[in-house]
Scaffold this active site. Structure first.
Site, PDB file in Angstrom:
ATOM      1  N   ASP A   1      -9.343   0.748   7.628  1.00 50.51           N
ATOM      2  CA  ASP A   1      -9.521   2.159   7.271  1.00 50.51           C
ATOM      3  C   ASP A   1     -10.551   2.816   8.190  1.00 50.51           C
ATOM      4  O   ASP A   1     -10.347   3.941   8.659  1.00 50.51           O
ATOM      5  CB  ASP A   1      -9.960   2.311   5.812  1.00 50.51           C
ATOM      6  CG  ASP A   1      -8.911   1.849   4.815  1.00 50.51           C
ATOM      7  OD1 ASP A   1      -7.709   1.855   5.153  1.00 50.51           O
ATOM      8  OD2 ASP A   1      -9.307   1.481   3.683  1.00 50.51           O
TER       9      ASP A   1
ATOM     10  N   GLU B   1       0.852  -1.184   0.000  1.00 49.80           N
ATOM     11  CA  GLU B   1       0.000   0.000   0.000  1.00 49.80           C
ATOM     12  C   GLU B   1       0.888   1.235   0.000  1.00 49.80           C
ATOM     13  O   GLU B   1       1.844   1.320   0.768  1.00 49.80           O
ATOM     14  CB  GLU B   1      -0.921   0.037   1.226  1.00 49.80           C
ATOM     15  CG  GLU B   1      -2.051  -0.959   1.149  1.00 49.80           C
ATOM     16  CD  GLU B   1      -3.179  -0.682   2.133  1.00 49.80           C
ATOM     17  OE1 GLU B   1      -3.257   0.436   2.700  1.00 49.80           O
ATOM     18  OE2 GLU B   1      -3.990  -1.593   2.333  1.00 49.80           O
TER      19      GLU B   1
ATOM     20  N   HIS C   1      -4.453   6.648  -0.338  1.00 48.98           N
ATOM     21  CA  HIS C   1      -3.713   5.391  -0.232  1.00 48.98           C
ATOM     22  C   HIS C   1      -4.246   4.395  -1.247  1.00 48.98           C
ATOM     23  O   HIS C   1      -5.275   4.616  -1.873  1.00 48.98           O
ATOM     24  CB  HIS C   1      -3.748   4.836   1.199  1.00 48.98           C
ATOM     25  CG  HIS C   1      -5.026   4.221   1.628  1.00 48.98           C
ATOM     26  ND1 HIS C   1      -6.116   4.952   2.049  1.00 48.98           N
ATOM     27  CD2 HIS C   1      -5.397   2.926   1.734  1.00 48.98           C
ATOM     28  CE1 HIS C   1      -7.097   4.135   2.394  1.00 48.98           C
ATOM     29  NE2 HIS C   1      -6.681   2.895   2.205  1.00 48.98           N
TER      30      HIS C   1
ATOM     31  N   HIS D   1      -5.098   0.269  -2.445  1.00 48.35           N
ATOM     32  CA  HIS D   1      -5.466  -1.090  -2.060  1.00 48.35           C
ATOM     33  C   HIS D   1      -4.937  -2.001  -3.159  1.00 48.35           C
ATOM     34  O   HIS D   1      -5.538  -2.084  -4.228  1.00 48.35           O
ATOM     35  CB  HIS D   1      -6.981  -1.239  -1.942  1.00 48.35           C
ATOM     36  CG  HIS D   1      -7.548  -0.697  -0.682  1.00 48.35           C
ATOM     37  ND1 HIS D   1      -8.897  -0.733  -0.408  1.00 48.35           N
ATOM     38  CD2 HIS D   1      -6.970  -0.117   0.398  1.00 48.35           C
ATOM     39  CE1 HIS D   1      -9.121  -0.201   0.782  1.00 48.35           C
ATOM     40  NE2 HIS D   1      -7.967   0.192   1.287  1.00 48.35           N
TER      41      HIS D   1
END
Length: 149
Positions: A96, A23, A83, A85
């Site tokens: 999250d 990530e 961010h 995934h």
């Protein structure tokens, strides 16, 4: 709503693709104008998670505070986090949700290999403790930033 110029979006996505298969993460910096979050800068950050970075990310608090201080001098604030995934949809995970702040927008990119498969912005509904998708406007180069101050 969150508004992001195409050039900043491209920079953000490039950072997330380079982080694959882990990530990637970073900060969205800008201003809130009439309720619209206007991104003026993306700040790629290192994933400081102490564990499996393929499914988790963390931003070092000291690095975050340094960006926050520097940007405050320019009249800007951290308005969100981005961010990726890896090989997973661009929807918030339970991790999250556990680590979210209601005042931030979270932009999540689903990345697989060298490709972005999905992109979405999310805001935490503090009362219901769940994410709601936030409209995202990608501004093309040359499009006016009349909301910027």
């Amino acid at each position: 709503m969150i508004r992001i110029p195409r050039s900043l979006l491209d920079r953000m996505l490039d950072h997330l693709i380079r982080a694959y298969p882990e990530e990637g993460c970073g900060l969205l910096v800008g201003r809130v104008v009439d309720g619209v979050r206007v991104v003026e800068k993306v700040v790629p950050m290192r994933n400081a998670f102490n564990g499996t970075r393929r499914t988790r990310y963390s931003i070092d608090p000291l690095e975050y505070m340094a960006v926050e201080r520097e940007e405050a001098q320019r009249g800007r604030i951290v308005i969100g986090v981005f961010h990726s995934h890896p090989d997973y949809p661009a929807i918030p995970s339970s991790y999250d949700l556990e680590h979210a702040f209601p005042e931030f927008t979270y932009v999540i990119a689903s990345v697989s290999g060298r490709e972005v498969k999905g992109l979405a912005a999310w805001r935490l509904d503090e009362v219901l403790r769940r994410f709601e998708q936030e409209p995202m406007e990608i501004m093309e180069e040359g499009q006016g930033l009349s909301d910027r101050s």
